[in-house]
Structures are given as C-alpha cells and as structure tokens.
Enzyme design. Structure first.
Site, PDB file in Angstrom:
ATOM      1  N   HIS A 122      41.480 -18.366  39.565  1.00  0.00           N
ATOM      2  CA  HIS A 122      42.913 -18.035  39.550  1.00  0.00           C
ATOM      3  C   HIS A 122      43.178 -16.531  39.687  1.00  0.00           C
ATOM      4  O   HIS A 122      44.059 -15.971  39.029  1.00  0.00           O
ATOM      5  CB  HIS A 122      43.571 -18.574  38.291  1.00  0.00           C
ATOM      6  CG  HIS A 122      43.604 -20.071  38.210  1.00  0.00           C
ATOM      7  ND1 HIS A 122      43.662 -20.880  39.325  1.00  0.00           N
ATOM      8  CD2 HIS A 122      43.571 -20.924  37.128  1.00  0.00           C
ATOM      9  CE1 HIS A 122      43.684 -22.154  38.943  1.00  0.00           C
ATOM     10  NE2 HIS A 122      43.627 -22.207  37.638  1.00  0.00           N
ATOM     11  N   HIS A 196      50.917 -23.605  37.862  1.00  0.00           N
ATOM     12  CA  HIS A 196      49.987 -24.333  36.998  1.00  0.00           C
ATOM     13  C   HIS A 196      50.707 -25.074  35.863  1.00  0.00           C
ATOM     14  O   HIS A 196      50.271 -25.057  34.718  1.00  0.00           O
ATOM     15  CB  HIS A 196      48.965 -23.359  36.407  1.00  0.00           C
ATOM     16  CG  HIS A 196      47.632 -23.958  36.099  1.00  0.00           C
ATOM     17  ND1 HIS A 196      47.459 -24.930  35.139  1.00  0.00           N
ATOM     18  CD2 HIS A 196      46.405 -23.716  36.614  1.00  0.00           C
ATOM     19  CE1 HIS A 196      46.175 -25.248  35.062  1.00  0.00           C
ATOM     20  NE2 HIS A 196      45.509 -24.542  35.958  1.00  0.00           N
ATOM     21  N   ASP A 268      39.247 -32.770  37.594  1.00  0.00           N
ATOM     22  CA  ASP A 268      39.516 -31.353  37.817  1.00  0.00           C
ATOM     23  C   ASP A 268      39.091 -31.062  39.246  1.00  0.00           C
ATOM     24  O   ASP A 268      38.170 -30.295  39.503  1.00  0.00           O
ATOM     25  CB  ASP A 268      38.754 -30.474  36.820  1.00  0.00           C
ATOM     26  CG  ASP A 268      39.222 -29.018  36.848  1.00  0.00           C
ATOM     27  OD1 ASP A 268      40.198 -28.719  37.579  1.00  0.00           O
ATOM     28  OD2 ASP A 268      38.620 -28.178  36.159  1.00  0.00           O
ATOM     29  N   GLU A 334      48.640 -28.921  41.153  1.00  0.00           N
ATOM     30  CA  GLU A 334      48.587 -27.578  41.727  1.00  0.00           C
ATOM     31  C   GLU A 334      48.454 -27.683  43.247  1.00  0.00           C
ATOM     32  O   GLU A 334      47.354 -27.849  43.767  1.00  0.00           O
ATOM     33  CB  GLU A 334      47.424 -26.784  41.140  1.00  0.00           C
ATOM     34  CG  GLU A 334      47.455 -26.656  39.627  1.00  0.00           C
ATOM     35  CD  GLU A 334      46.089 -26.352  39.046  1.00  0.00           C
ATOM     36  OE1 GLU A 334      45.538 -25.278  39.387  1.00  0.00           O
ATOM     37  OE2 GLU A 334      45.556 -27.175  38.285  1.00  0.00           O
TER      38      GLU A 334
END
Length: 369
Positions: A122, A196, A268, A334
């Site tokens: 990120h 996010h 994820d 996202e």
C-alpha cells in the site's frame, strides 16, 4: 437470490443532500484534521476524514429502518494514527503489494521501503493513508461530497516523479457513492490507487460476515506464493473456493483445505474481473446480508478487485460503537490493478508517464431488500 436483481429491492435514496464539516483533532506534528459529513440523515450518509482521505462511516438503514454504519471505523484520530489497518483509507501511491519493494521503469531500478515482511504494501510505511489531504466541498443539485488533493513529491517512499493526485468522493440522490481518481506526473512512475473500506452489511461490530452473500463477475484470479505475491498465473476460479460467479455465502468455502486459502489465511486475493477494456465502468460485485436486508453493488473500470476477509482482525480494535472487531468481521472490495503488476509483464500496466492522466472510477450502490 444473487442471480435476481429484483431480490435486491430498490436502491437507497439519499433524498435531500447536505454537507457539513467539523474539527477532528490534530496529528502528532500539529496538522489539523477535518471530518466531513455528507448525504442524508434518513438515507445514505457518509463521514470522511482529511487524514488519509478516509471513509469513517457509511450509514444505511436496514429493512426495518434501523440505521448503522456498514463500514468499520475508529472513534478518534489518535486511533487511526496509532493502529488503523487502513480502515476506509485512500491507498497510494501503489495499492497492494510490490515484491521486495523493487520495480524498474525504462531500465531504471527503484526501491520502496518494505513494510509487509520483505514486500512493500500500500505504498510503503508512510503511504497516502497517512497524509492529510486538502479538501474542497462539492455541492450540486444531484450530488454532494468532497474532493481530496495531495501532491506527492518526487522520491517520496522511493517512487519517481511528483504525483499530483485528486480523489473525489460524491454521493448522489440515488444513494450511489462515486470515487473518481485522477493523477499526473512529471516523470515516468507507477500508480495504483484504491480505497480500503472494510464492509459489514449487518453493521460494524455486529459479528462475522461469513453468512453474507457475495457475487463476483470474475472467471479467474491471481494465486499467490507464501509471501502473498502473485505467481503470474491466471487460473480459472471454477472448481475452487474462489468461484463466486453465481453468488454464495462468503464463509461457505473459507474452511476448505485449499492451498490458497491456507496462505491467506482466508481470502486475501485479487479477482480478475470480466469484461475489462480499460475504460468501461461495469458492475462487478454484488453483496447481500439476509438478516438486515442491506445490499451493496460495486462497479468499476478497473481490471481487478482485492477481496480480503478480515483475516488479521484480532480483537485489538475497538470500533465506533465500542465493540471489538474480530477475524472475519468484514470484507474489502479494493478495486485495483493486479498486485505486483510492475514486476509481472503479462499483467495490465500501471506505468504513468508525463502528459498522461491517470483516471479511474469506482461506484458503490446501496439499498435494502
């Protein structure tokens, strides 16, 4: 249920729109932070912070009219600074992971400080989520919101080029929250911006999202290695826990002993969204909570979406209503380019050059049925 749009009921109406602001404290170095509240007290209402251009709340009614925020958030600025796992933040310069924080453009190598084991996540240790953005109010007859502006200097977190970034968050009278990202650079660089938000359609702090239904328009996904870096392959979701094409409860296959689930642990991963052409905004995700009746849609012009099942929420966060957030208490959507794209030549490019404009859009729709 997921195959029928009728089951979703009518979109939420925001009715008469308004916007206001108030102080929300100061950063550790004395920079003032503001909170903006926009939308409708009876329909959809959003609260955002200039710190991280962060969505703190999205409040929506359930089928009985009971209102709750459907995103996870923290009560104070100090909480966001000290321990937020990117709750609601605008992510940049590069959302998701870059392997070992290394990439090259035109034969020149760059190094981003690592903050996720050996990888950069990120945007590195001090990404856009930790900056105070300049806010400008948007107030029109059919929409209201805030335009956030930040100029990232050449070399910040190791990225080349001065990146001039604007992200506008606007809510219209149909209860749609539109995110419009724009950026320009004076040197070749890479960009991958996203938001996010952690969603729980039952309301933040109201337990697991495993029973909430999810449908994803994606025939493939990007499997990862043990460091959560894509292998470069794009296998089909068919026959795997990652097949959400017809819709199913988020938790239905999350305990299946699939190698990718074990790596997560849980979801994820990046889903390879169908019908990507680089410009068309198309609906890619629908979610529904049978208990509250709240639903959510996500439309984007991006090639991928990272769906994260809150695997590392461990009860150490006390949320907006004083309840703790535990594993599986939220999911993210996202919208993005694929992780580690700068090092994966077969992935869509994230390179931005002088004279070009990085411009993407994501729209979240809300309602009850």
């Amino acid at each position: 249920m997921m195959g029928s749009t009728a089951a979703f009921g009518a979109p939420a109406s925001s009715g008469r729109l308004s916007i206001s602001s108030e102080p929300f404290g100061k950063t550790t170095d004395g920079v003032a932070v503001e909170r903006y509240t926009f939308g409708s007290a009876h329909g959809i209402q959003v609260q955002m912070l200039t710190y991280g251009a962060t969505i703190q709340t999205i409040t929506a009614p359930d089928r009985h009219g009971k209102r709750a925020s459907i995103v996870l958030g923290l009560p104070t600025l100090a909480d966001y600074i000290a321990k937020s796992p990117y709750f609601g933040a605008t992510i940049g310069r590069y959302g998701n992971r870059i392997a070992k924080g290394k990439f090259s453009i035109d034969g020149k190598s760059y190094q981003i400080p690592t903050n996720d084991g050996e990888n950069a996540l990120h945007g590195g240790p001090v990404g856009f989520d930790k900056k105070v953005w300049k806010a400008t109010v948007i107030k029109e007859a059919s929409r209201v919101g805030v335009s956030f502006h930040y100029v990232s200097p050449d070399g910040e977190m190791g990225f080349p080029g001065t990146l001039d970034t604007t992200v506008a968050y606007t809510l219209n009278t149909r209860g749609e929250l539109t995110l419009e990202y724009k950026a320009t650079t004076d040197k070749p660089t890479i960009v991958n911006l996203t938001n996010h938000a952690y969603f729980n359609l039952a309301g933040e702090g109201n337990g697991s999202v495993e029973g909430q239904l999810l449908q994803v328009s994606a025939d493939a996904f990007t499997p990862v290695n043990s460091k959560l870096i894509p292998t470069g392959q794009l296998p089909p979701v068919a026959g795997t826990p990652f097949d959400f094409r017809r819709g199913k409860p988020i938790g239905k296959d999350i305990r299946v002993g699939h190698e990718q689930i074990l790596i997560g642990p849980g979801f994820d991963h990046n889903w390879v969204l169908n019908n990507y052409d680089g410009k068309t905004v198309r609906q890619v995700v629908r979610a529904y909570d049978p208990e509250s009746g709240r639903w959510l849609t996500c439309s984007t012009d991006q090639p991928g979406v990272q769906i994260y099942s809150g695997n590392f929420l461990n009860g150490s966060f006390t949320g907006l209503t004083g309840r703790t957030y535990r594993q599986g208490d939220a999911f993210t959507l996202e919208t993005q380019h694929y992780p580690d794209s700068p090092n994966q030549p077969n992935f869509p490019s994230t390179v931005l050059r002088p004279g070009q404009v990085y411009s993407t859009k994501t729209v979240y729709g809300f309602g009850v049925g």
